[in-house]
Structure formats: C-alpha cells, structure tokens
Design a protein around this motif. Structure first.
Motif, short mmCIF file in Angstrom:
data_model
loop_
_atom_site.label_atom_id
_atom_site.label_comp_id
_atom_site.label_asym_id
_atom_site.label_seq_id
_atom_site.Cartn_x
_atom_site.Cartn_y
_atom_site.Cartn_z
N GLN A 4 0.78 -1.20 -0.05
CA GLN A 4 0.02 0.05 -0.01
C GLN A 4 0.92 1.22 0.13
N LYS A 5 1.86 1.26 0.82
CA LYS A 5 2.67 2.42 1.13
C LYS A 5 3.56 2.72 -0.02
N LEU A 6 4.47 1.57 -0.50
CA LEU A 6 5.22 1.68 -1.58
C LEU A 6 5.17 1.09 -3.05
N GLY A 7 3.94 0.45 -3.12
CA GLY A 7 3.62 -0.16 -4.37
C GLY A 7 2.52 0.02 -5.15
N GLY A 8 1.80 1.40 -4.46
CA GLY A 8 0.57 1.83 -5.07
C GLY A 8 -0.56 1.04 -4.98
N SER A 9 -0.50 -0.06 -4.02
CA SER A 9 -1.35 -1.13 -3.77
C SER A 9 -1.70 -2.02 -5.46
N ASP A 10 -0.55 -2.05 -6.09
CA ASP A 10 -0.54 -2.74 -7.32
C ASP A 10 -0.16 -4.14 -7.26
N PRO A 11 -0.79 -5.00 -7.24
CA PRO A 11 -0.31 -6.53 -6.99
C PRO A 11 0.62 -7.08 -7.89
N SER A 12 0.56 -6.32 -9.11
CA SER A 12 1.70 -6.92 -10.23
C SER A 12 3.25 -6.20 -9.70
N ARG A 13 3.21 -5.58 -8.78
CA ARG A 13 4.35 -5.07 -8.30
C ARG A 13 5.24 -5.86 -7.24
N PHE A 14 4.28 -6.68 -6.64
CA PHE A 14 4.82 -7.54 -5.43
C PHE A 14 5.61 -8.92 -5.94
N LYS A 15 6.97 -8.66 -5.42
CA LYS A 15 7.71 -10.03 -6.07
C LYS A 15 8.18 -10.94 -5.01
N SER A 16 8.60 -10.37 -3.79
CA SER A 16 8.81 -11.32 -2.73
C SER A 16 8.69 -10.55 -1.24
N PHE A 17 8.74 -11.52 -0.38
CA PHE A 17 8.65 -10.76 1.03
C PHE A 17 9.01 -11.92 2.39
N THR A 18 9.75 -11.41 2.88
CA THR A 18 10.11 -12.62 3.89
C THR A 18 10.15 -11.66 5.40
N ALA A 19 10.05 -12.22 6.55
CA ALA A 19 10.14 -11.83 7.89
C ALA A 19 10.23 -12.84 8.91
N ARG A 20 10.92 -12.54 10.08
CA ARG A 20 11.24 -13.35 11.27
C ARG A 20 10.18 -13.05 12.18
N PHE A 21 9.53 -14.12 12.77
CA PHE A 21 8.53 -13.87 13.90
C PHE A 21 9.34 -13.71 15.21
N LYS A 22 9.07 -12.29 15.82
CA LYS A 22 10.09 -11.82 17.14
C LYS A 22 9.19 -12.06 18.26
N SER A 23 8.11 -11.38 18.25
CA SER A 23 7.24 -11.48 19.57
C SER A 23 5.85 -11.59 19.29
N VAL A 24 5.10 -12.01 20.51
CA VAL A 24 3.69 -12.29 20.28
C VAL A 24 2.99 -11.23 19.95
N VAL A 25 1.84 -11.17 19.17
CA VAL A 25 0.92 -9.83 18.96
C VAL A 25 -0.28 -10.58 19.70
N TYR A 26 -1.17 -9.46 20.27
CA TYR A 26 -2.45 -9.83 20.74
C TYR A 26 -3.58 -9.10 20.18
N PRO A 27 -4.51 -9.69 19.79
CA PRO A 27 -5.81 -8.85 19.18
C PRO A 27 -5.97 -7.71 19.94
N GLY A 28 -5.88 -6.47 19.20
CA GLY A 28 -6.46 -5.36 19.72
C GLY A 28 -4.98 -4.48 19.82
N ASP A 29 -3.77 -5.14 19.60
CA ASP A 29 -2.36 -4.21 19.43
C ASP A 29 -2.44 -3.52 18.22
N ILE A 30 -1.72 -2.37 18.35
CA ILE A 30 -1.58 -1.67 17.21
C ILE A 30 -0.09 -1.94 16.59
N LEU A 31 -0.16 -2.44 15.39
CA LEU A 31 0.99 -2.72 14.55
C LEU A 31 1.69 -1.53 13.71
N GLU A 32 2.58 -1.17 13.90
CA GLU A 32 3.56 -0.18 13.21
C GLU A 32 4.58 -0.82 12.35
#
Length: 327
Positions: free
Chosen positions: A253-281
């Motif tokens: 959304q922020k860097l790709g104009g919400s254009d799915p054709s621009r999405f090539k790859s994505f990876t991330a490591r899970f570091k800490s637990v998130v609870y429903p209601g948390d604000i993610l930044e």
C-alpha cells in the motif's frame, strides 16, 4: 516420499525419543497437498488482513481489476480443499519426517516465513489442479530446541505452472537436544537508523484472530484464551501469519501503490507475540533500486510498548510499469 519405518523415532519411557538423526530429514519430500479456493476465500483473506474498502480491487469481486492479494497462498497448506472448519492440531501432526521426532504443535511456532510470487494467482482455482509440494531443507539442534527449515511450491499439476515459492522455519521449543547439526545462522537484516521512507499503522481488532481463523488457521491458540494461558501467554494470540500478511499489505500500500503486479517477494522473522487489539506499526526503508526492482528493509513493532513483532524483514517490489497481474 515414503518413510522407512526404521527411520521413525520411537518415544521411550522418559518421554524422549530413540533413533533420532536429524540428518536423515534433509531432502525429504512431503506428500503433495491438494488445495482449492473460491472468490469468497479471496475476499475473506483481504478482510482478515485489514485491507481497506478503498482498495476495491482486493475487496470487491465485480471490480474490473479484482485481484488476489499476492500473499494469499500463505494459508493454503492449512486450508487445503476444505470449506468448513477442521481439526487444526490433527492436520499439522500427521506427516512423519525420517529421523525427526513428531513436533508438539502446542510448543511449536513459526520462526520465519517467505514468499516469492512467480505468477499471480487467478481469483479462484476453478479449472486448476493445485498442489503444494514441500521439501525439508534441514533440521537443526540449537539450545535444546529443534528448528526445521522447508520450502514449498504451489503449482497447477495440469500444466506444471508454478504460482508461488514459499519458505518456512518452524521453531520447536524444547524439542531438540539430540546432538544434531546446528546449521548456519542466517544473516541479520538490520534496519537503518534513519527516518523510515514510509510507515503503515494498523490497529488490530479484538476479533482479528477470530476473523483470520476463517482463512484456515484454526489453531485453538487463536480462539481460546484458556488454551493460550496454558501455552504461557496472557490469553489468545494473533496468528503470526496474520501479522506477517498485515505487514505485506502495508508495504504494498505505502510503497507499491496497492498494485499486486509490483509484489515480487517478502520475508520476515517472527520475533514477539501479538495480541488482538494491539496496534502494529510497520516501518519501511528503501535500501536500493536495481533497474526494475526496489529493495526494502522493514520491521513491525507493537505501538505502545515497542516490542518487535517482525524482524529481519525484506521485500522486493517491481518498479511501476512492469507486467500486470490484474485478473
């Protein structure tokens, strides 16, 4: 790939396992997983990861550019061909791996996930014969924990067309200690100390985990607060893949104009637990641009206490003007 019965570890009276040899697991191919989906599944996924109504091409099946969000395939190994709820624990503990004790799902978490979009998925699997084919890359023994790395491909077996390639690392708490190989540590992707190029904020709903369960992750940990407390948490927790997919959407959304054709790859490591209601930044930095590709480092934190939910974040977007994935 059939498993030789002599290669299956056997639990002894102490609760540990005999005949463990993590090296035997390398290269093991899992039985293919059949999967299917319809447009309703695509819409549920878009809602579950917080895509706003303005991005109509993900949210409305009659939009002329209606598209599957690129990371949709991340849940298909759970969902498979089902359109009803199923026993998640039973489904995730059925395939023996040679030389490896069965993982305890109540003490196993996602360590890292990655996806590469080879070809955009159509908005339903009608007419396709989709399979996920997975292979073990290695099983490692670190600090008494077992770590299993695997890769998966989603393809149409009718045409041998590959749609996505995925990677996963499972972290099995306290299930190692068998003297297996440690494996090589992956490079740490550090985010710059400069101001981010973009920031995506998303306030998860108290019902977020319940909504995301409809994508196929029916682990009781995300619905039953008492189950979560028995696992050592404050209550029910948000699916790691929900956080992961929210971050993926934020980057597009922020860097790709919400254009799915621009999405090539994505990876991330899970570091800490998130609870429903948390604000993610999710904070994003453009690190380099090579011809038609933009490279992005990112991290996702929980706004308020600042704990890092996703680390080692790395994404690649195609620059504008590439091929279109509009279906």
């Amino acid at each position: 790939m059939a498993v030789n019965p002599s290669d299956i570890p056997v639990q002894n009276s102490s609760g540990r396992y005999d005949n463990v040899d993590f090296k035997k697991a390398t290269g093991f191919e899992y039985p293919p997983i059949k999967c299917s989906y319809n447009r309703r599944d695509v819409l549920i996924f878009a809602n579950a990861i917080g895509i706003p109504s303005e991005e109509l091409h993900f949210m409305y099946e009659l939009d002329p550019h209606f598209s599957v969000f690129p990371t949709f395939a991340s849940n298909l190994a759970f969902k498979q061909t089902d359109h009803d709820v199923f026993d998640f624990i039973q489904r995730t503990t059925t395939t023996p791996v040679p030389g490896v004790p069965p993982a305890d799902p109540q003490r196993s978490v996602d360590g890292e996930r990655g996806i590469e979009i080879v070809r955009p998925l159509p908005t339903s699997s009608e007419g396709l014969d989709l399979e996920i084919r997975g292979k073990v890359l290695g099983v490692y023994d670190r600090g008494g924990n077992m770590i299993l790395e695997a890769e998966q491909s989603l393809l149409d077996v009718k045409t041998n067309t590959v749609y996505t390639k995925m990677s996963s690392t499972a972290f099995c708490v306290g299930q190692g200690g068998y003297g297996g190989p440690r494996g090589q540590s992956k490079p740490v992707i550090k985010v710059p100390e400069t101001k981010p190029d973009a920031v995506h904020l998303y306030n998860t709903l108290p019902e977020q985990a319940a909504l995301y369960r409809l994508c196929g992750d029916y682990n009781p940990l995300h619905a039953d607060g008492e189950f979560g407390k028995r696992a050592g948490f404050k209550g029910k927790i948000l699916q790691g893949l929900c956080t992961w997919n929210i971050a993926a959407h934020g980057i597009l959304q922020k860097l790709g104009g919400s254009d799915p054709s621009r999405f090539k790859s994505f990876t991330a490591r899970f570091k800490s637990v998130v609870y429903p209601g948390d604000i993610l930044e999710t904070r994003m930095w453009k690190t380099s641009t090579h011809t038609d590709l933009e490279h992005i480092n990112f991290e996702t934190i929980v706004k308020g206490d600042g704990r890092v939910a996703l680390s080692n974040g790395y994404a690649i977007l195609r620059r504008p003007g590439g091929h279109s994935s509009k279906i």
